[in-house]
Design a protein around this motif. Structure first.
Motif, mmCIF file in Angstrom:
data_model
loop_
_atom_site.group_PDB
_atom_site.id
_atom_site.type_symbol
_atom_site.label_atom_id
_atom_site.label_comp_id
_atom_site.label_asym_id
_atom_site.label_seq_id
_atom_site.Cartn_x
_atom_site.Cartn_y
_atom_site.Cartn_z
ATOM 1 N N TYR A 180 -7.639 -8.588 -5.023
ATOM 2 C CA TYR A 180 -7.331 -7.187 -4.872
ATOM 3 C C TYR A 180 -7.340 -6.290 -5.874
ATOM 4 O O TYR A 180 -7.380 -6.827 -7.114
ATOM 5 N N SER B 52 -5.602 -4.139 -7.966
ATOM 6 C CA SER B 52 -4.559 -4.262 -8.923
ATOM 7 C C SER B 52 -4.827 -5.548 -9.865
ATOM 8 O O SER B 52 -4.798 -5.372 -10.942
ATOM 9 N N ASP C 133 -8.846 -4.361 -1.037
ATOM 10 C CA ASP C 133 -7.452 -4.810 -0.451
ATOM 11 C C ASP C 133 -7.797 -5.229 1.118
ATOM 12 O O ASP C 133 -7.083 -4.647 1.940
ATOM 13 N N VAL D 28 3.906 0.753 1.083
ATOM 14 C CA VAL D 28 3.024 -0.032 0.443
ATOM 15 C C VAL D 28 3.738 -1.594 1.061
ATOM 16 O O VAL D 28 4.843 -1.828 0.870
ATOM 17 N N THR E 291 1.353 4.526 -4.937
ATOM 18 C CA THR E 291 0.855 3.775 -3.845
ATOM 19 C C THR E 291 0.010 2.342 -4.632
ATOM 20 O O THR E 291 -0.387 1.641 -3.682
ATOM 21 N N TYR E 292 -0.140 2.337 -5.550
ATOM 22 C CA TYR E 292 -1.237 1.288 -6.240
ATOM 23 C C TYR E 292 -0.447 0.830 -7.563
ATOM 24 O O TYR E 292 0.178 1.643 -8.212
#
Length: 322
Positions: free
Chosen positions: A114, A116, A144, A213, A242-243
């Motif tokens: 993903y 991040s 993601d 999230v 959001t991340y």
């Protein structure tokens, strides 16, 4: 009148001889595109050639693989099963042929994870891997979504599994996630705040994750305060992200205090980008990190080298990233 290939063909005698491999290529392309026309364009054949290949394959297996509709092509249950198997097999064959043809060309490892995790953990470490293995090329699929390793030709997936979900078969547990409050030393200096107890966090801006999230309930401020046994933290202002990587980068820039997860937390503390004012309040989120490899590719030396390196990096723990 002869039976149309789109009709059930279970009454046909099934042939025992091996099927024609050329027909599998046409079938795979038609199934992927859901179109004989697009398959023909991709393989540089005529539409009738693709149609004949599929008809021959249906005759070989004794079952209809497609149902034909006006401007639409759909796989039958038998077609779905065969498509999955053929797609995986052809992907493995094509990649092996590319490697054999390439000879001394760079060996490639495709890694899915993903976004991040890729930006905060994997990418900063890749320079060291490439120093140790200069002939191996790394391709990162940072999306993601859950990737089918065999069907999509991906070598390794680094997955973040939520609590109470069973890990994939043959997955290697890399670590269990924890989280804690962290902030930039610059933030404390600028705000002139000394953090003696968690209640002092209310004097600073708070960086939070959007409640939409999926992981938010497990690593939110409310969750951390509840686990730590302290009153809710409101802060003088609140920024919502959001991340995960956006929240972490904002904390590093001194924009507020954040709940940062491991292993990112450990790396950023080791590099002096963040400090943890209350180390005793580090709490588990329940999430776990796993490595999953493609069984069709795991024995290749360059894939094994990358897999072993990732496992070793997790065991090594936090270190300064330059």
């Amino acid at each position: 009148m002869p039976k149309h290939p789109s009709q059930p063909t279970s009454s046909r005698p099934r042939r025992k001889r091996p099927i024609q491999l050329q027909a599998l290529r046409g079938f795979e392309s038609a199934a992927r595109h859901r179109s004989f026309t697009l398959a023909a364009a991709e393989l540089k054949l005529t539409q009738s050639s693709i149609s004949r290949q599929v008809a021959a394959l249906e005759a070989d297996v004794g079952l209809a693989l497609f149902t034909r509709h006006t401007r639409a092509l759909r796989l039958t249950p038998a077609g779905e099963r065969l498509f999955l198997s053929v797609q995986q097999a052809l992907a493995a064959i094509d990649r092996t042929v590319d490697e054999v043809r390439g000879g001394g060309a760079a060996r490639r490892v495709t890694v899915a994870t993903y976004a991040s995790f890729a930006s905060l953990w994997l990418v900063p470490r890749l320079a060291e891997f490439q120093r140790l293995h200069p002939g191996i090329e790394i391709r990162i699929d940072a999306a993601d979504r859950l990737v089918d390793l065999e069907a999509e030709g991906v070598d390794i997936a680094l997955r973040w599994l939520r609590p109470n979900l069973p890990p994939p078969a043959n997955a290697v547990l890399l670590g269990k996630e924890e989280f804690n409050v962290a902030c930039s030393p610059r933030l404390l200096q600028t705000a002139g705040v000394t953090l003696k107890s968690p209640s002092d966090l209310d004097q600073l801006p708070v960086l939070a994750m959007d409640e939409s999230v999926p992981s938010a309930p497990y690593s939110s401020w409310d969750k951390w305060c509840s686990l730590a046994g302290i009153a809710p933290i409101e802060g003088v202002a609140r920024l919502v992200f959001t991340y995960v990587d956006q929240s972490v980068q904002a904390a590093v820039r001194g924009q507020g205090v954040a709940l940062v997860r491991t292993p990112f937390l450990d790396d950023l503390v080791a590099s002096n980008d963040l400090i943890v004012p209350f180390p005793q309040l580090r709490k588990p989120t329940g999430f776990r990190y796993f490595l999953v490899d493609n069984p069709l590719r795991r024995d290749l030396p360059h894939v094994a080298a990358f897999r072993d390196w990732v496992i070793a990096e997790f065991k090594r723990g936090p270190h300064r990233i330059t």
